[in-house]
Design an enzyme around this catalytic site. Structure first.
Site, PDB file in Angstrom:
ATOM      1  N   ASP A  13       0.805  -1.232   0.000  1.00 51.70           N
ATOM      2  CA  ASP A  13       0.000   0.000   0.000  1.00 51.70           C
ATOM      3  C   ASP A  13       0.832   1.275   0.000  1.00 51.70           C
ATOM      4  OD1 ASP A  13      -2.299  -1.574   0.049  1.00 51.70           O
ATOM      5  OD2 ASP A  13      -2.309  -1.637   2.236  1.00 51.70           O
ATOM      6  N   LYS A  16       1.945   1.773  -5.201  1.00 56.26           N
ATOM      7  CA  LYS A  16       2.535   1.157  -6.401  1.00 56.26           C
ATOM      8  C   LYS A  16       1.671   1.431  -7.628  1.00 56.26           C
ATOM      9  CE  LYS A  16       2.185  -2.822  -4.300  1.00 56.26           C
ATOM     10  NZ  LYS A  16       1.899  -2.417  -2.921  1.00 56.26           N
ATOM     11  N   GLY A  40      -4.792  -4.286  -3.759  1.00 54.96           N
ATOM     12  CA  GLY A  40      -5.724  -3.199  -4.060  1.00 54.96           C
ATOM     13  C   GLY A  40      -4.897  -1.996  -4.444  1.00 54.96           C
ATOM     14  N   HIS A  41      -4.909  -1.634  -5.712  1.00 48.27           N
ATOM     15  CA  HIS A  41      -4.076  -0.543  -6.211  1.00 48.27           C
ATOM     16  C   HIS A  41      -4.988   0.598  -6.681  1.00 48.27           C
ATOM     17  CE1 HIS A  41      -0.689  -3.691  -7.152  1.00 48.27           C
ATOM     18  NE2 HIS A  41      -1.039  -3.644  -5.880  1.00 48.27           N
ATOM     19  N   GLN A 223       1.447  -6.496  -2.958  1.00 46.62           N
ATOM     20  CA  GLN A 223       1.857  -6.672  -1.555  1.00 46.62           C
ATOM     21  C   GLN A 223       3.207  -5.958  -1.325  1.00 46.62           C
ATOM     22  OE1 GLN A 223       0.565  -9.858  -3.209  1.00 46.62           O
ATOM     23  NE2 GLN A 223      -1.233  -8.703  -2.664  1.00 46.62           N
TER      24      GLN A 223
HETATM   25  P1  GDP Z   1      -0.713   0.175  -3.587  1.00 42.52           P
HETATM   26  O1  GDP Z   1      -1.394  -1.054  -3.076  1.00 42.52           O
HETATM   27  O2  GDP Z   1       0.738   0.182  -3.279  1.00 42.52           O
HETATM   28  O3  GDP Z   1      -0.998   0.458  -5.030  1.00 42.52           O
HETATM   29  O4  GDP Z   1      -1.324   1.387  -2.735  1.00 42.52           O
HETATM   30  P2  GDP Z   1      -2.876   1.646  -2.405  1.00 42.52           P
HETATM   31  O5  GDP Z   1      -3.532   2.155  -3.635  1.00 42.52           O
HETATM   32  O6  GDP Z   1      -3.489   0.484  -1.730  1.00 42.52           O
HETATM   33  O7  GDP Z   1      -2.743   2.757  -1.297  1.00 42.52           O
HETATM   34  C1  GDP Z   1      -2.144   3.990  -1.552  1.00 42.52           C
HETATM   35  C2  GDP Z   1      -3.194   5.095  -1.319  1.00 42.52           C
HETATM   36  O8  GDP Z   1      -2.556   6.351  -1.241  1.00 42.52           O
HETATM   37  C3  GDP Z   1      -4.190   5.223  -2.460  1.00 42.52           C
HETATM   38  O9  GDP Z   1      -5.422   5.626  -1.935  1.00 42.52           O
HETATM   39  C4  GDP Z   1      -3.599   6.311  -3.346  1.00 42.52           C
HETATM   40  O10 GDP Z   1      -4.575   7.009  -4.089  1.00 42.52           O
HETATM   41  C5  GDP Z   1      -2.981   7.198  -2.298  1.00 42.52           C
HETATM   42  N1  GDP Z   1      -1.764   7.910  -2.705  1.00 42.52           N
HETATM   43  C6  GDP Z   1      -0.762   7.470  -3.499  1.00 42.52           C
HETATM   44  N2  GDP Z   1       0.247   8.366  -3.552  1.00 42.52           N
HETATM   45  C7  GDP Z   1      -0.136   9.400  -2.747  1.00 42.52           C
HETATM   46  C8  GDP Z   1       0.498  10.622  -2.339  1.00 42.52           C
HETATM   47  O11 GDP Z   1       1.619  10.954  -2.723  1.00 42.52           O
HETATM   48  N3  GDP Z   1      -0.196  11.408  -1.468  1.00 42.52           N
HETATM   49  C9  GDP Z   1      -1.438  11.082  -1.002  1.00 42.52           C
HETATM   50  N4  GDP Z   1      -2.037  11.903  -0.156  1.00 42.52           N
HETATM   51  N5  GDP Z   1      -2.046   9.944  -1.369  1.00 42.52           N
HETATM   52  C10 GDP Z   1      -1.401   9.107  -2.219  1.00 42.52           C
HETATM   53  P1  IMO Z   2      -1.208  -4.308  -2.127  1.00 41.53           P
HETATM   54  O1  IMO Z   2      -0.789  -4.915  -3.436  1.00 41.53           O
HETATM   55  C1  IMO Z   2      -1.262  -4.630   2.198  1.00 41.53           C
HETATM   56  C2  IMO Z   2      -1.697  -8.655   3.882  1.00 41.53           C
HETATM   57  C3  IMO Z   2      -2.966  -9.009   4.618  1.00 41.53           C
HETATM   58  C4  IMO Z   2      -2.394  -9.979   5.638  1.00 41.53           C
HETATM   59  C5  IMO Z   2      -1.345 -10.739   4.839  1.00 41.53           C
HETATM   60  C6  IMO Z   2      -1.819 -12.065   4.274  1.00 41.53           C
HETATM   61  O2  IMO Z   2      -2.429  -3.487  -2.219  1.00 41.53           O
HETATM   62  O3  IMO Z   2      -0.059  -3.587  -1.483  1.00 41.53           O
HETATM   63  P2  IMO Z   2      -3.390 -12.700   2.234  1.00 41.53           P
HETATM   64  O4  IMO Z   2      -4.830 -12.363   1.958  1.00 41.53           O
HETATM   65  O5  IMO Z   2      -2.446 -12.208   1.184  1.00 41.53           O
HETATM   66  O6  IMO Z   2      -3.175 -14.135   2.568  1.00 41.53           O
HETATM   67  O7  IMO Z   2      -3.038 -11.895   3.587  1.00 41.53           O
HETATM   68  O8  IMO Z   2      -0.988  -9.877   3.774  1.00 41.53           O
HETATM   69  N1  IMO Z   2      -1.904  -8.144   2.508  1.00 41.53           N
HETATM   70  C7  IMO Z   2      -1.718  -6.867   2.144  1.00 41.53           C
HETATM   71  N2  IMO Z   2      -1.408  -5.793   2.893  1.00 41.53           N
HETATM   72  N3  IMO Z   2      -1.391  -4.522   0.868  1.00 41.53           N
HETATM   73  C8  IMO Z   2      -1.662  -5.612   0.117  1.00 41.53           C
HETATM   74  O9  IMO Z   2      -1.627  -5.577  -1.231  1.00 41.53           O
HETATM   75  C9  IMO Z   2      -1.888  -6.836   0.756  1.00 41.53           C
HETATM   76  N4  IMO Z   2      -2.200  -8.090   0.318  1.00 41.53           N
HETATM   77  C10 IMO Z   2      -2.193  -8.874   1.398  1.00 41.53           C
HETATM   78  O10 IMO Z   2      -3.538  -7.877   5.227  1.00 41.53           O
HETATM   79  O11 IMO Z   2      -1.734  -9.279   6.664  1.00 41.53           O
HETATM   80 MG    MG Z   3      -2.965  -1.580  -1.829  1.00 42.67          MG
END
Ligand code: GDP
Ligand code: IMO
Ligand code: MG
Length: 442
Positions: A13, A16, A40-41, A223
């Site tokens: 999170d 990416k 979840g991206h 992840q």
């Molecule tokens: P990922 O799983 O690594 O793709 O990250 P996620 O999408 O799950 O979580 C990142 C969150 O931060 C998302 O809601 C993005 O829209 C948000 N985000 C990404 N870069 C920035 C940033 O530079 N500033 C802020 N405020 N939000 C960001």
């Molecule tokens: P992205 O790609 C953050 C965590 C779960 C749990 C552990 C194992 O959005 O960064 P699983 O369902 O994979 O067997 O769960 O991994 N987890 C994540 N945490 N971002 C993710 O994906 C994750 N995918 C799994 O919360 O701790």
């Molecule tokens: Mg994510």
């Protein structure tokens, strides 16, 4: 410079998806190589927000081929929902390709995941309940079912019946739940096979041929490094190889194909689910980060645990992934704090560990050692040049570079696509100047 990896350096999170989306304007192909719909991206383009679970984050660009590679475990029902949703928003999915070797997440995997977590009670891993662990377990057990099996229904039926014998006995005898009906699953998956069949190909050839032709291929991690099955905080990890090395097995390329490994680091740390987190802040600071950074899971909606940046983890991540350059995200979230702390070591039983300790108990029980930095109050979300950042923000970045010994080449100051600071002397020059395609458009 055709093979570029985007790897998460913490517990996932970091943003990416947002970085992959931005870089996709300059690449030909984006490849997911591991994980499933536990990912979840989030991508924000203007006022539009997109949440991707299995579809690569390059899908918003009509010229980019998006590949779901062999190392992914695929939930076809969720994929179809994602595709329908994208198409209803006018996004073409014609350039999607799914590996014929990717394993399928089956309904019994999801039941087993939930039941195993329930049984663990307080010791649960905190999985996303998407069936990821059991799907990878069946793959390793050699009783998994692959996307290509949907194209030979006789084989599919046999494999399903065989796998269900074992899975049903686990579901019934260990968890005391009702067994599943093979005919129902068969009918459901035949339907899915018809819908996604046109995307299923041998993606290994596709990826290698693209690299042979000097096309730019971006490998999108899911992840995070600390969730890696081998190198993360086991057992509080996911079930795949999330590190850069996982690209080779998950996409089917040799290590020499990777030219640039970009580590994505959030300006603080978050984690979802259970497991050690030395710099976790349970009080006001953690709440501030959570609310300001909207730190709620993209996949499950769970509040993310929040805390200070941990350079013990980052140095480990740099080493394991051979990170060439860093993209720092969510710097804007720190704005307004009284001071910023950075963890540089763990103290346990009188000893200081500046590098990842060999025993995980230390991570569970240590006292983090911090360096403190000034913060800033100015809104930085519109800043485009590093020099225009407030002094303390520049100091924070330079100090992270000093500790982890890797250049921070991009700094994200907002969720929207254009809110990025590129530092010319680093990544921009290396990645984008020698291309036949247009330079980075953001
Ligand atoms: P990922 O799983 O690594 O793709 O990250 P996620 O999408 O799950 O979580 C990142 C969150 O931060 C998302 O809601 C993005 O829209 C948000 N985000 C990404 N870069 C920035 C940033 O530079 N500033 C802020 N405020 N939000 C960001
Ligand atoms: P992205 O790609 C953050 C965590 C779960 C749990 C552990 C194992 O959005 O960064 P699983 O369902 O994979 O067997 O769960 O991994 N987890 C994540 N945490 N971002 C993710 O994906 C994750 N995918 C799994 O919360 O701790
Ligand atoms: Mg994510």
């Amino acid at each position: 410079m055709p093979g570029i990896a985007i790897i998460s350096s913490q517990w996932g999170d970091e943003g990416k998806g947002r970085i992959v989306d931005m870089l996709s304007s300059s690449v030909d192909m984006v490849v997911r190589f591991q994980g499933g719909n536990n990912a979840g991206h989030t991508v924000v383009k203007g006022n539009e927000q997109y949440k991707f679970h299995q579809v690569p984050s390059g899908i918003l660009y009509p010229d980019v081929t998006c590949v779901i590679g062999s190392g992914v475990v695929l939930n076809p029902e969720v994929l179809i929902e994602e595709l329908d949703n994208l198409e209803s928003r006018g996004i073409s999915t014609d350039n999607l390709r799914i590996s014929c070797n990717a394993h399928l997440i089956m309904p019994y995997h999801i039941i087993r995941d939930k039941a195993a977590e329930h049984r663990l009670g307080k010791s649960k891993i905190g999985t996303t309940h998407k069936g990821i662990g059991p799907a990878y377990a069946d793959k390793a057990l050699r009783s998994g079912i692959r996307t290509q099996d949907l194209q030979d229904l006789k084989i599919f039926k046999t494999k399903l019946e065989e796998s269900l014998k074992l899975n049903n006995s686990i579901i019934e005898k260990i968890y005391g739940l009702d067994p599943l009906d093979p005919d129902e699953i068969f009918a459901e998956y035949v339907k899915y096979g018809k819908r996604i069949g046109k995307y299923i190909v041998d993606t290994t050839f596709l990826i290698n041929e693209a690299l042979d032709r000097n096309k730019r291929v971006l490998f999108e991690g899911a992840q995070g490094t600390m969730l890696d099955i081998d190198h993360g905080t086991y057992p509080y990890v996911t079930s795949s190889s999330t590190v850069a090395g996982g690209i080779c097995t998950g996409a089917g390329i040799g290590p020499g194909r990777l030219d640039e490994i970009i580590g994505v680091i959030k300006a603080y740390t978050t984690r979802v689910g259970s497991g050690p987190f030395p710099t976790e802040e349970n009080g006001k600071i953690g709440d501030y980060m959570r609310e300001k950074g909207h730190e709620y899971g993209t996949t499950t909606g769970r509040p993310r645990r929040c805390g200070w940046l941990d350079t013990v983890i980052l140095k480990y991540s740099v080493m394991i992934n051979t990170i060439d350059s860093v993209t720092l995200t969510k710097l804007d979230v720190l704005t307004g704090l009284e001071k910023i702390k950075v963890c540089t070591g763990y103290k346990y039983e009188g000893k200081i560990y500046n590098d990842m300790p060999g025993h995980q108990t230390i991570m569970h029980k240590c006292q983090p050692i911090y360096e403190e930095f000034e913060c800033w109050d100015e809104d930085i979300s519109r800043v485009k040049n590093f020099e225009d950042l407030p002094g303390p923000a520049r100091e924070y970045i330079k100090n992270i570079e000093r500790i982890i010994k890797v250049p921070i080449s991009m700094i994200s100051v907002g969720a929207e696509r254009s809110k990025i600071i590129m530092r010319d002397d680093n990544l921009k020059g290396r990645l984008f100047d020698q291309t036949g395609r247009s330079t980075l458009i953001i």
